[in-house]
Design a protein around this motif. Sequence first.
Motif, PDB file in Angstrom:
ATOM      1  N   SER A 343      44.217  37.769  35.684  1.00 53.28           N
ATOM      2  CA  SER A 343      43.535  39.041  35.435  1.00 53.28           C
ATOM      3  C   SER A 343      43.603  39.461  33.978  1.00 53.28           C
ATOM      4  N   PHE A 344      44.785  39.354  33.361  1.00 52.54           N
ATOM      5  CA  PHE A 344      44.851  39.803  31.968  1.00 52.54           C
ATOM      6  C   PHE A 344      44.149  38.822  31.032  1.00 52.54           C
ATOM      7  N   LEU A 345      44.080  37.552  31.409  1.00 49.78           N
ATOM      8  CA  LEU A 345      43.287  36.616  30.620  1.00 49.78           C
ATOM      9  C   LEU A 345      41.807  36.962  30.707  1.00 49.78           C
ATOM     10  N   ARG A 346      41.319  37.233  31.893  1.00 48.43           N
ATOM     11  CA  ARG A 346      39.899  37.574  32.050  1.00 48.43           C
ATOM     12  C   ARG A 346      39.545  38.853  31.301  1.00 48.43           C
ATOM     13  N   ASP A 347      40.517  39.756  31.155  1.00 49.32           N
ATOM     14  CA  ASP A 347      40.260  41.014  30.456  1.00 49.32           C
ATOM     15  C   ASP A 347      40.108  40.840  28.948  1.00 49.32           C
ATOM     16  N   ALA A 348      40.622  39.750  28.392  1.00 48.83           N
ATOM     17  CA  ALA A 348      40.538  39.543  26.938  1.00 48.83           C
ATOM     18  C   ALA A 348      39.083  39.422  26.505  1.00 48.83           C
ATOM     19  N   THR A 349      38.725  40.099  25.450  1.00 49.88           N
ATOM     20  CA  THR A 349      37.317  40.230  25.068  1.00 49.88           C
ATOM     21  C   THR A 349      36.817  39.161  24.116  1.00 49.88           C
ATOM     22  N   CYS A 364      40.124  26.521  37.241  1.00 45.23           N
ATOM     23  CA  CYS A 364      38.724  26.674  37.655  1.00 45.23           C
ATOM     24  C   CYS A 364      37.987  27.596  36.697  1.00 45.23           C
ATOM     25  N   ARG A 365      38.582  28.721  36.389  1.00 44.24           N
ATOM     26  CA  ARG A 365      37.919  29.698  35.514  1.00 44.24           C
ATOM     27  C   ARG A 365      37.857  29.196  34.074  1.00 44.24           C
ATOM     28  N   ALA A 366      38.944  28.558  33.621  1.00 46.11           N
ATOM     29  CA  ALA A 366      38.977  28.078  32.236  1.00 46.11           C
ATOM     30  C   ALA A 366      37.958  26.970  32.004  1.00 46.11           C
ATOM     31  N   ASP A 371      31.595  32.329  29.956  1.00 44.87           N
ATOM     32  CA  ASP A 371      31.181  33.140  28.805  1.00 44.87           C
ATOM     33  C   ASP A 371      31.540  32.502  27.470  1.00 44.87           C
ATOM     34  N   GLY A 372      32.032  31.248  27.490  1.00 44.99           N
ATOM     35  CA  GLY A 372      32.321  30.535  26.257  1.00 44.99           C
ATOM     36  C   GLY A 372      33.554  31.007  25.517  1.00 44.99           C
ATOM     37  N   THR A 404      44.676  34.619  52.189  1.00 51.58           N
ATOM     38  CA  THR A 404      43.536  33.818  52.604  1.00 51.58           C
ATOM     39  C   THR A 404      42.950  33.080  51.409  1.00 51.58           C
ATOM     40  N   GLU A 405      42.689  31.789  51.586  1.00 52.69           N
ATOM     41  CA  GLU A 405      42.077  30.994  50.529  1.00 52.69           C
ATOM     42  C   GLU A 405      40.561  31.061  50.616  1.00 52.69           C
ATOM     43  N   GLY A 406      39.903  30.992  49.455  1.00 58.23           N
ATOM     44  CA  GLY A 406      38.454  31.030  49.416  1.00 58.23           C
ATOM     45  C   GLY A 406      37.948  30.524  48.085  1.00 58.23           C
ATOM     46  N   PRO A 407      36.623  30.575  47.870  1.00 56.74           N
ATOM     47  CA  PRO A 407      36.059  30.084  46.615  1.00 56.74           C
ATOM     48  C   PRO A 407      36.373  31.003  45.441  1.00 56.74           C
ATOM     49  N   VAL A 408      36.420  30.426  44.263  1.00 57.35           N
ATOM     50  CA  VAL A 408      36.564  31.199  43.034  1.00 57.35           C
ATOM     51  C   VAL A 408      35.186  31.718  42.646  1.00 57.35           C
ATOM     52  N   LEU A 409      35.086  33.035  42.416  1.00 56.45           N
ATOM     53  CA  LEU A 409      33.806  33.652  42.109  1.00 56.45           C
ATOM     54  C   LEU A 409      33.771  34.134  40.668  1.00 56.45           C
ATOM     55  N   ARG A 410      32.610  33.986  40.042  1.00 56.95           N
ATOM     56  CA  ARG A 410      32.391  34.560  38.714  1.00 56.95           C
ATOM     57  C   ARG A 410      32.169  36.067  38.840  1.00 56.95           C
ATOM     58  N   GLY A 411      32.043  36.717  37.707  1.00 53.25           N
ATOM     59  CA  GLY A 411      31.811  38.155  37.720  1.00 53.25           C
ATOM     60  C   GLY A 411      30.535  38.553  38.427  1.00 53.25           C
ATOM     61  N   ASP A 412      29.538  37.668  38.431  1.00 57.37           N
ATOM     62  CA  ASP A 412      28.283  37.973  39.106  1.00 57.37           C
ATOM     63  C   ASP A 412      28.285  37.531  40.569  1.00 57.37           C
ATOM     64  N   ARG A 413      29.458  37.137  41.065  1.00 57.32           N
ATOM     65  CA  ARG A 413      29.683  36.741  42.461  1.00 57.32           C
ATOM     66  C   ARG A 413      29.174  35.344  42.786  1.00 57.32           C
ATOM     67  N   SER A 414      28.691  34.616  41.814  1.00 55.12           N
ATOM     68  CA  SER A 414      28.307  33.229  42.071  1.00 55.12           C
ATOM     69  C   SER A 414      29.567  32.372  42.161  1.00 55.12           C
TER      70      SER A 414
END
Length: 424
Positions: A343-349, A364-366, A371-372, A404-414
């Motif tokens: 969460s705090f990594l995703r918050d970095a601008t 997965c997110r990295a 967003d590059g 519960t396990e599930g898919p990793v979602l981007r900010g736009d829910r994809s």
Amino acid sequence: MQRKWAAPLALLAVTGSGLVLTPPAQAAHTPCARVTIGSGWYGDNQARLQQLIDRHGNCNPHRPGRTKPVAVFDWDNTVVKNDVGDATMFWLLRSGRIRQPAAGDWSTTSRFLTPAATEALAGACGTLARPGTPLPTGTPAGAACADEINAVYGTAATRTGAAAFAGWDRRTTEPSYAWLPQLMQGWTAREVRGFAAAARTENLAAPVGATQRVGSGTATGWVRYYDQQKDLVKGLQKAGFDVWISSASPQPVVEVWAQGIGIKADHVIGIRNTTTHDGKFTPHLQGCGSVRDGADTMITYIDGKRCWINKEIFGVRGAAAEKVQPAARRQVFAAGDSDTDISFLRDATALRLVVNRNKNELMCRAYDNSDGRWIVNPMFIEPKKQKTDPYPCATSGYVDHDGTEGPVLRGDRSVVPDQTDSVY
């Protein structure tokens, strides 16, 4: 009056056509601090970090705003190799510094301990010491007690394999992490800092790869600072960044270790105990956001790290601290190595540095890098080998609040597709 006007008049020069205004000499440009250690950085990561400093550091005369840009680092396995919480736990067990809980009831040490765990701990430790006094876990007589405590802490299970914890929110706390400061009950912050300093001395002096005897078994016996991260922290500070540590190890422990890279205690955010009127730690923890002190459900873990960063660095109070803040009230840079840091990594601008330890959601997110702004680097000491199978991003890479396990979602829910491990 003559002195008052002397400087302005000095700006005037006489030419053939009269008086003209001559601009003052420009101030010399201050170069940005450099990331000097190049070995160990993968690909263009060092260049990307330098770009961050050049853009946001105080050497840039066009940096927007007047506040310092904020950088936040996780600690264990991000700034150091191995875990300083583990190192302290092993020292506590070897030195006999964990106290018998009130009435010998281990459920008082964590609201998430299962009956199987409380029974196992009572069976191994119950006759060794009176309530409130230290257990002799560093002696042969206390080896079984040390083994049981270490099993619950390190594996979240008893020695017989029964689950040790149940019922926690997987996005705001990790009960085995929280249990370490809870087991420090009865000591003051100053005393715990002394324990951590002793463990630090031992672990830095031990050779890489060393082990130590804990109970009847062995455990990792060494820690090292990453020189590359020490250099990066120094460069950020020289460039005017406000550099912080956010860790899921106990507050006093990280304070001791952070001094080694020039970060003061007031810039450390770890797990924090509540205290008695005379400053002794209780088995309960300080809360954040909508979580009150003593509820023990919001530590510096995933969404809890976001809350504590918002609270301590940006002054956000109440439930709002649990939410993503506007860009101007977020860190520009963050570094981490585990799913606890998501969460705090995703918050970095501006930029997010990930030290690759093969953690599913984080990688997965990295690797998706939608967003590059993500960069991935192998561990600087004993890096992990390439993960042979893709990260299961599209199916089970995300763990929800209830486990519960599930898919990793981007900010736009994809959905993030499965990712191949490519930085190792």
